[in-house]
Design an enzyme around this catalytic site. Sequence first.
Site, PDB file in Angstrom:
ATOM      1  N   GLY A 190     108.139  58.566  36.616  1.00 24.68           N
ATOM      2  CA  GLY A 190     107.709  57.785  35.458  1.00 24.68           C
ATOM      3  C   GLY A 190     108.886  57.219  34.694  1.00 24.68           C
ATOM      4  O   GLY A 190     109.964  56.996  35.251  1.00 24.68           O
ATOM      5  N   GLY A 195     110.281  61.099  31.123  1.00 23.34           N
ATOM      6  CA  GLY A 195     111.069  62.041  31.922  1.00 23.34           C
ATOM      7  C   GLY A 195     111.926  62.937  31.050  1.00 23.34           C
ATOM      8  O   GLY A 195     112.042  64.136  31.303  1.00 23.34           O
ATOM      9  N   GLU A 212     112.121  61.132  39.009  1.00 23.70           N
ATOM     10  CA  GLU A 212     112.121  59.831  39.692  1.00 23.70           C
ATOM     11  C   GLU A 212     111.826  58.790  38.624  1.00 23.70           C
ATOM     12  O   GLU A 212     110.681  58.622  38.209  1.00 23.70           O
ATOM     13  CB  GLU A 212     111.023  59.795  40.779  1.00 23.70           C
ATOM     14  CG  GLU A 212     111.187  60.812  41.887  1.00 23.70           C
ATOM     15  CD  GLU A 212     112.290  60.451  42.878  1.00 23.70           C
ATOM     16  OE1 GLU A 212     112.826  59.328  42.809  1.00 23.70           O
ATOM     17  OE2 GLU A 212     112.607  61.308  43.720  1.00 23.70           O
ATOM     18  N   CYS A 246     108.968  50.201  41.192  1.00 22.92           N
ATOM     19  CA  CYS A 246     110.218  50.708  40.613  1.00 22.92           C
ATOM     20  C   CYS A 246     111.451  50.222  41.369  1.00 22.92           C
ATOM     21  O   CYS A 246     112.517  50.089  40.785  1.00 22.92           O
ATOM     22  CB  CYS A 246     110.196  52.225  40.575  1.00 22.92           C
ATOM     23  SG  CYS A 246     109.981  52.951  42.208  1.00 22.92           S
TER      24      CYS A 246
END
Length: 461
Positions: A190, A195, A212, A246
């Site tokens: 996210g 995070g 991630e 992403c």
Amino acid sequence: MQKNCFRPILDEMRSAFSSGLFSSYAWRRGQLLALRRLLVEREQELSAAIFADLGKSAEEAYLTEISFVSGEIRQALRHLRRWMRPEGRSVPLHYLFGRASVCPEPHGVVLIIGAWNYPLQLILAPLVSALAAGNCAVLKPSESAPHTSALIAGLIGTYLDGRAVRVVEGGVEETRALLENRFDFIFFTGSRSGGSDVMLAAARHIVPMVLELGGKNPCIVECDADLAAAARRIVWAKFLNAGQTCIAPDYLLVHEKIREPLLALMQQAVSQFYGPDPASSPDYSRIVNDWHFLRLESLMRSDEIVSGGQRNRSARYIAPTILRVTVESPLMQEEIFGPLLPVLTYSAIDQALDCIRQRSDPLAVYLFTRNRAVIQQVLRQTRSGGFCCNDVLFQSAIHTLPFGGSGVSGFGRYHGRAGFETFSASRSVLVKSFFPDPGLRYPPYNRKKYLFLKQIVRYLG
Ligand code: NAD
């Protein structure tokens, strides 16, 4: 929400885990096969849910989510026995006789928190690794993809062992409530801010984790590149899932001599892929929610737009948009995460590399060139989780390549064996014989023993 409301579920999972039920090869294989059955039997429902959340076509959902998870399962099934095997290590002569090995063991009860942009893949791919490694897992899909989240919650209980895998639906509040408890491992995908909150919660309980996250992925196009192929590949990767990927190229750095031909080829590719009006293309996704639509809209400056720019708030549609910008543009300040592709130019590769290095480490660096020296220079002078030359995104599709970030784009790796290793704790094991048991190591010590020990360590250590 009641304090510690998830405690009973976690206590149940922990006691099931402690019984050792989930460590056998047979159980792990059985769960992976069941997950594969879920993907095959429920493909249509899964695609429909993803379409309802993101307007993603069934073909794209299959290509980027369902088939990816199937590939992870295939890898795990093929190699699981070997991955599970303890790895022997040599033992120095003076420690004989003994056998040393490193054994991969499951962490225990793990928490997997997913993002909305690939709402199925980002929950199920880590789950494949977690199950292969013999863990119990609590899944927390993204609340911003509610259809996929609800479907995952419904299907997991039907196909997988309910003692080992549970789904908790909800948003930040539910995730925080989950994090009041101690997990044995946390896998988070996210945003940076989400995070860092999850990392703080993990730190309170000293829990290892993987983050991630996202970042601004640069894509350099050199003069010697095959411009038509580069244009098609960049346009495909950037506008896939309406730019909400992403590892999509966030911005282009194009040699000034080829900017105009490349822009023309990219516009051509957009209309080839999505037709003259991408709003009516069944292959073009929508922005996930109003908040992101307004955020993206605020980044667009009409004087920067080369092509695209059309939008429709009620449909959450933003056309594939290419913009000519400078580094001061609002588009160059944060991760874009939408179908806006800013193009900057440079006259020497060092300038492009400076521009990349002024920003924090991205998930990926892309480069289009035929020149090996330039490839080496870019590799040497930039840092990122992954690198791909003459294509885009595919470094993450190869199951044998570990996937993850660098610096603020995250840490930890998964996909294929890397995922198995991430969800395993390495235990160092030494099994010794009772013989020999020389008195040398025991007190009382004296000068003779000391000199002898020194010789042994010097020659055998
Ligand atoms: P997000 O951080 O808003 O949400 C991700 C998950 O975390 C959700 O399940 C949410 O409920 C939870 N969450 C959010 N804030 C939280 C908090 N403060 N405390 C506890 N839980 C919280 O992220 P998003 O909007 O879903 O995802 C977009 C971001 O994810 C982008 O930056 C993108 O680059 C990144 N991303 C990274 C990868 C990767 O593999 N590296 C993949 C996809 C997306």
